[in-house]
Write a protein that holds these residues in place. Structure first.
Motif, PDB file in Angstrom:
ATOM      1  N   HIS A 219       0.854  -1.178   0.000  1.00 51.31           N
ATOM      2  CA  HIS A 219       0.000   0.000   0.000  1.00 51.31           C
ATOM      3  C   HIS A 219       0.897   1.237   0.000  1.00 51.31           C
ATOM      4  CE1 HIS A 219      -3.487  -2.524   1.097  1.00 51.31           C
ATOM      5  NE2 HIS A 219      -2.633  -3.165   1.874  1.00 51.31           N
ATOM      6  N   CYS A 254      -4.574   5.963   0.154  1.00 51.59           N
ATOM      7  CA  CYS A 254      -3.612   4.939  -0.250  1.00 51.59           C
ATOM      8  C   CYS A 254      -3.131   5.300  -1.643  1.00 51.59           C
ATOM      9  CB  CYS A 254      -4.259   3.554  -0.252  1.00 51.59           C
ATOM     10  SG  CYS A 254      -3.120   2.263  -0.782  1.00 51.59           S
ATOM     11  N   GLN A 256      -1.010   3.361  -3.603  1.00 54.96           N
ATOM     12  CA  GLN A 256      -0.449   2.226  -4.350  1.00 54.96           C
ATOM     13  C   GLN A 256      -1.598   1.291  -4.678  1.00 54.96           C
ATOM     14  OE1 GLN A 256       3.177   1.779  -4.614  1.00 54.96           O
ATOM     15  NE2 GLN A 256       2.570   0.322  -6.180  1.00 54.96           N
ATOM     16  N   LEU A 257      -1.785   1.014  -5.967  1.00 54.83           N
ATOM     17  CA  LEU A 257      -2.896   0.143  -6.365  1.00 54.83           C
ATOM     18  C   LEU A 257      -2.796  -1.180  -5.619  1.00 54.83           C
ATOM     19  CD1 LEU A 257      -5.369  -0.302  -8.130  1.00 54.83           C
ATOM     20  CD2 LEU A 257      -3.855  -1.262  -9.862  1.00 54.83           C
ATOM     21  N   CYS A 258      -3.832  -1.509  -4.835  1.00 52.69           N
ATOM     22  CA  CYS A 258      -3.708  -2.645  -3.924  1.00 52.69           C
ATOM     23  C   CYS A 258      -4.907  -3.566  -3.959  1.00 52.69           C
ATOM     24  CB  CYS A 258      -3.482  -2.125  -2.496  1.00 52.69           C
ATOM     25  SG  CYS A 258      -4.796  -1.023  -1.946  1.00 52.69           S
ATOM     26  N   HIS A 262      -8.898  -0.068  -3.489  1.00 54.31           N
ATOM     27  CA  HIS A 262      -7.747   0.838  -3.345  1.00 54.31           C
ATOM     28  C   HIS A 262      -8.223   2.287  -3.186  1.00 54.31           C
ATOM     29  CE1 HIS A 262      -4.354   3.315  -4.496  1.00 54.31           C
ATOM     30  NE2 HIS A 262      -4.955   3.653  -5.624  1.00 54.31           N
ATOM     31  N   MET A 265      -9.534   3.322   0.255  1.00 53.80           N
ATOM     32  CA  MET A 265      -8.632   3.087   1.378  1.00 53.80           C
ATOM     33  C   MET A 265      -8.064   4.433   1.805  1.00 53.80           C
ATOM     34  SD  MET A 265      -5.553   0.346   1.587  1.00 53.80           S
ATOM     35  CE  MET A 265      -4.417   0.392   2.967  1.00 53.80           C
TER      36      MET A 265
HETATM   37 CU1  CUA Z   1      -4.033   0.173  -0.286  1.00 52.59          CU
HETATM   38 CU2  CUA Z   1      -4.178   1.080  -2.430  1.00 52.59          CU
END
Ligand code: CUA
Length: 442
Positions: A219, A254, A256-258, A262, A265
């Motif tokens: 993340h 967030c 970062q593609l998670c 995402h 988040m």
């Molecule tokens: Cu955690 Cu994007």
């Protein structure tokens, strides 16, 4: 076999015709206008297609920005943070240098094109391959520029990266799709460390040392108003410092593609002036979850939270309910689960679903959230608690649990009762930074 040379021949004829047409267009335009290039004429086709693409660009930016609930803007230009001020000073040098280079190269280009026009010079231009002096300059100048930028960067890193020992420490855990903020220096009277899900408190006017890690995938912690971002990676602890001079509620996302949620988040950073921060943390330290009154809905909620509900059909667990305590911690109760966010101060929080909803909307969404959170937040890992509805676990459809409406309401009532004392409400009278005109609670 004879088809192939014939086809090739046709292709060559076409290519030749195209070239001839391009040359005609070019020279006609040149003659007519008396200038080297008539860009309007030559590029009219490209222009049309560019305009045709405009709606796509608008749609694209709408998809990127418009579908989010617009609440609070984020800014790397927030000069209340010493981190951002340092980055700004570094950027001024880099931007100034870029402008100088841009105008320098543009000037050289236009000067050359103008001075050595073909119609002024019939002879072939002078060749200077192997001009050592020129080559030395062309290598030396960029090297000096790059060294200068490196020195600037290393200087900023040396200023920003070390975290002083006396800095307030906050441990951050990122998981799909929420955040936990733990205060390792504050041991709760009721046991364990003081922690809060999705809403981070920090003091103003001093460096705050953040240590971030992840419980699953990568993340990104990104609250640009208070300083730089860091990737949250499993099994890695990253420590850096942030700060702000201004008390306020800041937005964090967030970065970062998670996974599926995402974009959902999010979190809030709530910066409080020292005295208020200390008082709030002291209240959190002393906090014990309130005991529900006998016979109240909160008492039923407490029981369901701690013990769950036995299945009416023992062979089908989805007819009962697992306890919330298995996954969530509530300070001062037996609930010590570490799988989901800390709920000790849930009633004081003004966001729900890791910042997915705020204010009144968060209130309104609590019941739908408890009934079936994956239905309202894609990829949420909390099981549904209504009619044994299915949700996805590790890519497999899995049955959730079953609570009645009365039981769901009771759990909601219990959660709302988990409140800090009124004077420790960290949201009270704190300005929301970068809020849109709707007050940031759309
Ligand atoms: Cu955690 Cu994007």
């Amino acid at each position: 076999m004879s088809a192939r040379p014939a086809a090739r021949g046709r292709a060559l004829v076409w290519t030749a015709r195209l070239h001839a047409r391009a040359r005609r267009t070019f020279y006609t335009a040149r003659k007519r206008k008396g200038v080297t290039l008539n860009t309007t004429h030559r590029h009219s086709g490209t222009r049309r297609s560019r305009w045709a693409l405009a709606p796509l660009a608008v749609l694209g930016s709408a998809l990127l920005t418009g579908c989010q609930q617009a609440q609070q803007s984020l800014s790397i230009g927030d000069m209340a943070s010493a981190f951002n001020r340092e980055i700004w000073v570094m950027s001024i040098w880099a931007i100034a240098l870029s402008i100088i280079i841009f105008f320098g190269v543009s000037f050289a280009l236009f000067y050359t094109v103008q001075k050595f026009r073909e119609d002024k010079h019939d002879a072939p231009p002078a060749q200077f391959h192997g001009n050592n002096k020129l080559e030395v300059w062309l290598v030396a100048v960029p090297v000096v520029i790059v060294i200068f930028l490196s020195v600037l960067t290393v200087r900023s890193m040396a200023i920003l990266n070390p975290t002083p020992d006396q800095a307030t420490k906050i441990d951050i855990l990122a998981k799909q799709f929420w955040w936990n903020f733990e205060y390792p220096e504050v041991k709760a009277d009721a046991g364990g460390e003081v922690a809060n899900g999705n809403e981070m408190l920090m003091p103003t006017r001093q460096p705050v040392a953040l240590t971030v890690t992840s419980g699953d995938v990568i993340h990104g912690f990104w609250a640009p108003n208070i300083g730089g971002q860091r990737a949250a990676m499993p099994a890695v602890n990253k420590t850096w410092q942030v700060d702000t001079d201004r008390a306020g509620v800041y937005q964090g996302n967030c970065s970062q593609l998670c996974g599926a949620s995402h974009a959902n988040m999010r979190y809030k950073v709530i910066a409080l002036d020292q005295a208020r921060y200390d008082a709030t943390l002291a209240a959190m330290k002393a906090y014990r979850a309130p005991e529900p009154a006998p016979g109240s809905p909160e008492e039923l909620g407490y029981k369901l939270f701690m013990q769950g509900k036995p299945a009416t059909d023992p062979k089908r667990p989805e007819t009962g309910a697992a306890s919330c305590a298995g996954c969530h911690r509530v300070q001062g109760t037996p609930a010590g689960g570490q799988v989901g966010p800390d709920l000790s101060f849930f009633g004081t929080r003004r966001t729900l679903g890791a910042g997915m909803w705020e204010g009144q909307k968060a209130e309104d969404m609590l019941i739908p959230w408890l009934k079936n959170s994956p239905a309202v937040k894609p990829g949420a890992l909390m099981p549904p608690y209504e009619n044994g509805a299915e949700y996805m676990v590790n890519g497999k459809p899995t049955k959730g649990y079953s609570l009645t409406d009365e039981e769901i309401n009771a759990v909601a009532a219990y959660l709302r009762s988990l409140k800090l004392p009124e004077e420790a409400d960290y949201w009270r009278d704190v300005p929301v930074i970068g809020a849109s005109s709707n007050g940031g609670t759309q």
